[in-house]
Design an enzyme around this catalytic site. Structure first.
Site, PDB file in Angstrom:
ATOM      1  N   PHE A   7     -23.445 -83.884 -32.996  1.00  0.00           N
ATOM      2  CA  PHE A   7     -24.353 -82.775 -32.750  1.00  0.00           C
ATOM      3  C   PHE A   7     -23.854 -81.494 -33.412  1.00  0.00           C
ATOM      4  O   PHE A   7     -22.657 -81.202 -33.377  1.00  0.00           O
ATOM      5  CB  PHE A   7     -24.466 -82.488 -31.246  1.00  0.00           C
ATOM      6  N   ASP A   8     -24.767 -80.737 -33.981  1.00  0.00           N
ATOM      7  CA  ASP A   8     -24.484 -79.338 -34.243  1.00  0.00           C
ATOM      8  C   ASP A   8     -24.429 -78.657 -32.878  1.00  0.00           C
ATOM      9  O   ASP A   8     -24.894 -79.215 -31.881  1.00  0.00           O
ATOM     10  CB  ASP A   8     -25.592 -78.737 -35.112  1.00  0.00           C
ATOM     11  N   LEU A   9     -23.891 -77.446 -32.834  1.00  0.00           N
ATOM     12  CA  LEU A   9     -23.733 -76.769 -31.550  1.00  0.00           C
ATOM     13  C   LEU A   9     -24.822 -75.717 -31.323  1.00  0.00           C
ATOM     14  O   LEU A   9     -25.761 -75.934 -30.568  1.00  0.00           O
ATOM     15  CB  LEU A   9     -22.344 -76.131 -31.488  1.00  0.00           C
ATOM     16  N   ASP A  10     -24.708 -74.592 -32.024  1.00  0.00           N
ATOM     17  CA  ASP A  10     -25.658 -73.499 -31.818  1.00  0.00           C
ATOM     18  C   ASP A  10     -27.076 -73.908 -32.206  1.00  0.00           C
ATOM     19  O   ASP A  10     -27.319 -74.384 -33.313  1.00  0.00           O
ATOM     20  CB  ASP A  10     -25.254 -72.284 -32.665  1.00  0.00           C
ATOM     21  N   ASP A 163     -30.150 -78.338 -36.065  1.00  0.00           N
ATOM     22  CA  ASP A 163     -31.309 -77.438 -36.046  1.00  0.00           C
ATOM     23  C   ASP A 163     -31.475 -76.660 -37.348  1.00  0.00           C
ATOM     24  O   ASP A 163     -32.354 -75.797 -37.440  1.00  0.00           O
ATOM     25  CB  ASP A 163     -31.186 -76.434 -34.885  1.00  0.00           C
TER      26      ASP A 163
END
Length: 216
Positions: A7-10, A163
């Site tokens: 996963f990306d975070l932000d 995202d």
């Protein structure tokens, strides 16, 4: 069926959109020839803080701006950060099912862990690769390959979820499949231009993609 998910975070599993915008606007106010807007900041989501500050200020040495940004970001962190629907539930279900989970982010470890700990997500993750752990940040594939190695995952059964276009490009450069998220601040239509393999509109959709019984 995927046996590992990165996963990306932000903007992907943590809703830090308002925190990031607020921190940039606070830092840049009165420091640049033009006044930046919320839309200007969102357009650059996904890039490293150093690269963004250099572009906004036109200066090579941006350490004073980064120091100011991080001080404000930390002071406002718990007030402005939010979670996205079903993230904790889905990570818990995937972890219980034996799916290997990791994060690949363009932010530093200190604030990455602040956000993950805030919503009790850290225990589900077996790899956390931050911008401090790589020489080449996204869209380079280095962080993704490092996380795959740390997880001992099969690249052919690994999915990246993000995202921004930088997440999609990094996954494509690493030769793995990638999902965009419809709740991205830049919008689903924008992400579709970069041809992700999937577009997730509800985090619970990951359960089915990983062969875990349940909603989604």
């Amino acid at each position: 069926m995927f046996t590992a998910v990165l996963f990306d975070l932000d903007g992907t599993i943590l809703n830090t959109n308002e925190l990031i915008v607020d921190s940039f606007l606070h830092t840049l106010k009165g420091e640049t020839p033009r006044e930046y807007t919320r839309e200007d900041i969102i357009a650059n989501f996904g890039r490293t803080l150093v690269d963004q500050m250099r572009d906004y200020t036109g200066r090579e040495n941006v350490e004073p701006f980064i120091t100011k940004y991080r001080a404000h970001n930390i002071s406002r962190h718990d007030d402005l950060i939010m979670d996205f629907p079903y993230v904790g539930e889905v990570l818990e279900r995937l972890s219980q099912a034996g799916v290997k989970l990791g994060v690949v982010t363009s932010k530093v470890r200190r604030t990455s862990l602040m956000g993950l700990n805030r919503f009790k997500l850290t225990d589900y993750l077996q790899s956390i690769v931050t911008v401090e752990d790589v020489t080449n940040p996204k869209p380079h594939q280095e962080g993704i390959l490092k996380a795959i190695a740390e997880l001992g995952a099969d690249p052919g059964a690994t999915l990246m979820v993000g995202d921004s276009q930088y997440d999609i490009m990094a996954a494509q450069n690493a030769g793995i499949r990638v999902a965009g998220v419809s709740w991205a601040a830049k919008g689903e239509e924008f992400l579709e231009q970069f041809k992700p393999d999937y577009m997730i509109r509800d985090m619970r959709e990951l359960l089915a993609l990983c062969g875990v019984k349940g909603e989604g």
